[in-house]
Scaffold this motif. Structure first.
Motif, PDB file in Angstrom:
ATOM      1  N   ILE A  43      12.411  13.258 -10.912  1.00 24.33           N
ATOM      2  CA  ILE A  43      11.437  12.667  -9.687  1.00 24.33           C
ATOM      3  C   ILE A  43      10.208  12.225 -10.269  1.00 24.33           C
ATOM      4  CG2 ILE A  43      10.141  12.793  -7.461  1.00 24.33           C
ATOM      5  CD1 ILE A  43      12.336  14.966  -6.806  1.00 24.33           C
ATOM      6  N   THR A  44       9.825  12.751 -11.109  1.00 26.48           N
ATOM      7  CA  THR A  44       8.401  12.461 -11.771  1.00 26.48           C
ATOM      8  C   THR A  44       8.467  11.758 -13.242  1.00 26.48           C
ATOM      9  OG1 THR A  44       7.964  14.734 -12.735  1.00 26.48           O
ATOM     10  CG2 THR A  44       7.192  14.263 -10.465  1.00 26.48           C
ATOM     11  N   ASN A  45       9.885  11.732 -13.438  1.00 29.43           N
ATOM     12  CA  ASN A  45       9.943  11.191 -14.808  1.00 29.43           C
ATOM     13  C   ASN A  45       9.398   9.723 -15.006  1.00 29.43           C
ATOM     14  OD1 ASN A  45      11.230   9.718 -17.224  1.00 29.43           O
ATOM     15  ND2 ASN A  45      12.698  11.279 -17.189  1.00 29.43           N
ATOM     16  N   CYS A  46       8.553   9.349 -15.951  1.00 36.31           N
ATOM     17  CA  CYS A  46       7.747   8.223 -16.060  1.00 36.31           C
ATOM     18  C   CYS A  46       8.579   7.096 -16.203  1.00 36.31           C
ATOM     19  CB  CYS A  46       6.702   8.347 -17.369  1.00 36.31           C
ATOM     20  SG  CYS A  46       5.430   9.618 -16.981  1.00 36.31           S
ATOM     21  N   LEU A  79      10.811   1.130 -12.133  1.00 39.57           N
ATOM     22  CA  LEU A  79      10.724   0.690 -10.482  1.00 39.57           C
ATOM     23  C   LEU A  79       9.420  -0.265 -10.406  1.00 39.57           C
ATOM     24  CD1 LEU A  79      11.403   3.865  -8.498  1.00 39.57           C
ATOM     25  CD2 LEU A  79      12.928   2.154  -9.018  1.00 39.57           C
ATOM     26  N   GLU A  80       8.461   0.209 -10.800  1.00 40.35           N
ATOM     27  CA  GLU A  80       7.043  -0.432 -10.477  1.00 40.35           C
ATOM     28  C   GLU A  80       7.083  -1.740 -11.451  1.00 40.35           C
ATOM     29  OE1 GLU A  80       3.355  -1.245  -8.858  1.00 40.35           O
ATOM     30  OE2 GLU A  80       5.006   0.097  -8.313  1.00 40.35           O
ATOM     31  N   ALA A  81       7.488  -1.680 -12.634  1.00 39.53           N
ATOM     32  CA  ALA A  81       7.340  -2.980 -13.547  1.00 39.53           C
ATOM     33  C   ALA A  81       8.533  -3.808 -13.655  1.00 39.53           C
ATOM     34  CB  ALA A  81       7.257  -2.502 -14.999  1.00 39.53           C
ATOM     35  N   PHE A  82       9.524  -3.533 -13.208  1.00 41.01           N
ATOM     36  CA  PHE A  82      10.932  -4.363 -13.051  1.00 41.01           C
ATOM     37  C   PHE A  82      11.443  -4.680 -11.734  1.00 41.01           C
ATOM     38  CE2 PHE A  82      14.904  -6.171 -14.244  1.00 41.01           C
ATOM     39  CZ  PHE A  82      14.689  -6.957 -15.400  1.00 41.01           C
ATOM     40  N   ALA A  83      11.925  -3.610 -11.249  1.00 45.31           N
ATOM     41  CA  ALA A  83      12.479  -3.884  -9.779  1.00 45.31           C
ATOM     42  C   ALA A  83      11.831  -4.266  -8.795  1.00 45.31           C
ATOM     43  CB  ALA A  83      13.116  -2.277  -9.392  1.00 45.31           C
ATOM     44  N   ARG A  92       0.857  -1.340  -0.006  1.00 47.62           N
ATOM     45  CA  ARG A  92       0.023   0.007  -0.020  1.00 47.62           C
ATOM     46  C   ARG A  92       0.843   1.318  -0.017  1.00 47.62           C
ATOM     47  NH1 ARG A  92      -0.234  -2.312   5.145  1.00 47.62           N
ATOM     48  NH2 ARG A  92       0.274  -0.966   6.584  1.00 47.62           N
ATOM     49  N   ILE A  93       2.084   0.972   0.308  1.00 52.33           N
ATOM     50  CA  ILE A  93       2.854   2.382   0.263  1.00 52.33           C
ATOM     51  C   ILE A  93       4.127   2.232  -0.568  1.00 52.33           C
ATOM     52  CG2 ILE A  93       2.384   2.852   2.667  1.00 52.33           C
ATOM     53  CD1 ILE A  93       5.031   1.926   3.587  1.00 52.33           C
ATOM     54  N   ARG A  94       4.139   1.114  -1.627  1.00 53.92           N
ATOM     55  CA  ARG A  94       5.268   1.170  -2.498  1.00 53.92           C
ATOM     56  C   ARG A  94       5.427   2.138  -3.397  1.00 53.92           C
ATOM     57  NH1 ARG A  94       1.099  -1.014  -4.958  1.00 53.92           N
ATOM     58  NH2 ARG A  94       1.008  -0.909  -7.046  1.00 53.92           N
ATOM     59  N   ILE A  95       4.607   2.836  -3.781  1.00 54.58           N
ATOM     60  CA  ILE A  95       4.905   4.273  -4.447  1.00 54.58           C
ATOM     61  C   ILE A  95       5.543   5.405  -3.714  1.00 54.58           C
ATOM     62  CG2 ILE A  95       3.694   5.792  -5.981  1.00 54.58           C
ATOM     63  CD1 ILE A  95       3.566   3.219  -7.131  1.00 54.58           C
ATOM     64  N   ILE A  96       5.006   5.277  -2.663  1.00 55.80           N
ATOM     65  CA  ILE A  96       5.780   6.432  -1.691  1.00 55.80           C
ATOM     66  C   ILE A  96       7.050   6.004  -1.454  1.00 55.80           C
ATOM     67  CG2 ILE A  96       5.484   7.572   0.547  1.00 55.80           C
ATOM     68  CD1 ILE A  96       2.780   6.943   0.574  1.00 55.80           C
ATOM     69  N   VAL A  97       7.216   4.896  -1.244  1.00 51.98           N
ATOM     70  CA  VAL A  97       8.853   4.278  -0.868  1.00 51.98           C
ATOM     71  C   VAL A  97       9.529   4.634  -2.143  1.00 51.98           C
ATOM     72  CG1 VAL A  97      10.318   2.621  -0.363  1.00 51.98           C
ATOM     73  CG2 VAL A  97       8.026   2.774   0.846  1.00 51.98           C
ATOM     74  N   GLN A  98       9.111   4.257  -3.306  1.00 49.96           N
ATOM     75  CA  GLN A  98       9.800   4.626  -4.659  1.00 49.96           C
ATOM     76  C   GLN A  98      10.186   6.053  -4.836  1.00 49.96           C
ATOM     77  OE1 GLN A  98       7.359   2.660  -7.681  1.00 49.96           O
ATOM     78  NE2 GLN A  98       7.498   0.748  -6.487  1.00 49.96           N
ATOM     79  N   LEU A  99       9.293   6.942  -4.849  1.00 50.86           N
ATOM     80  CA  LEU A  99       9.501   8.532  -4.705  1.00 50.86           C
ATOM     81  C   LEU A  99      10.449   8.827  -3.639  1.00 50.86           C
ATOM     82  CD1 LEU A  99       5.765   9.694  -5.167  1.00 50.86           C
ATOM     83  CD2 LEU A  99       7.644   9.628  -6.742  1.00 50.86           C
TER      84      LEU A  99
END
Length: 210
Positions: A111-114, A120-124, A71-78
């Motif tokens: 930071i916001t580069n797609c 990060l989301e699709a591979f890492a 639930r917080i993975r996007i926040i951690v990635q950012l």
């Protein structure tokens, strides 16, 4: 050593350089490609910065992937990307201040580069650190070479220079040659990217729409 450079690893690295390029195929990072390529130097620095950040962000997220709550993975990635961007920004200010000024807010907008968030989301999040590092490196270089090619032609034809050095002989100007002012405007970056896409698709039949 063979495991480090397996066929899968090679494909992960080579794919983004051509047939799965983040800019020309996935159409990501277009804004910076238009904004920082009027000169070759900022294009080089931007490409190198993104390559470093996406490669190391991939590694860090891959190492942490099993401990990050979904639930917080996007926040951690950012947070990871923001920390790396801050480091790169401070290094540029310390050692390449003029380029840092030219890039202005675009370093911060990494930071916001797609491309970063996508990798990060699709591979890492689902692969080991080494493969994630190679994926980040491949996507970073795939992004960088597009910027470098566009920056090369825009500066050469628009200003008659490369990396700030005059390369078109004065004799050409004396004979009536003049720099093309349109090349340093953002629309020409889009046209050059479109030309690269056209060449890429013409040379790779599998990229052509049926």
């Amino acid at each position: 050593m063979g495991k480090l450079f397996s066929n899968k690893t090679k494909e992960v690295f080579v794919g983004p350089l051509n047939k799965n390029n983040p800019v020309t195929i996935q159409v990501l990072g277009i804004c910076s490609a238009l904004a920082v390529t009027a000169k070759l130097e900022p294009a080089l620095v931007m490409g190198l910065s993104v390559t470093i950040i996406v490669a190391f962000a991939n590694v860090i997220i891959s190492l942490l992937r099993n401990t990050i709550p979904g639930r917080i993975r996007i926040i951690v990635q950012l947070v990871v990307v923001a920390a790396l961007v801050t480091v790169v920004s401070e290094v540029l200010k310390a050692f390449a201040y003029d380029v840092s000024v030219q890039l202005s807010v675009y370093i911060g907008l990494i930071i916001t580069n797609c491309i970063l968030m996508g990798r990060l989301e699709a591979f890492a999040m689902s692969n080991k650190p080494w493969e994630s590092f190679i994926d980040g490196l491949g996507n970073g270089i795939g992004y960088a070479w597009i910027l470098i090619v566009v920056g090369f032609f825009r500066e050469l034809l628009g200003s008659g220079t490369l990396l700030g050095y005059k390369v078109i002989p004065q004799a050409f100007y004396d004979a009536g040659y003049s720099n093309n002012g349109l090349m340093i405007l953002p629309p020409m970056a889009l046209i050059l990217v479109a030309c690269i896409i056209w060449v890429q698709r013409a040379r790779n039949k599998e990229l052509q729409e049926k």
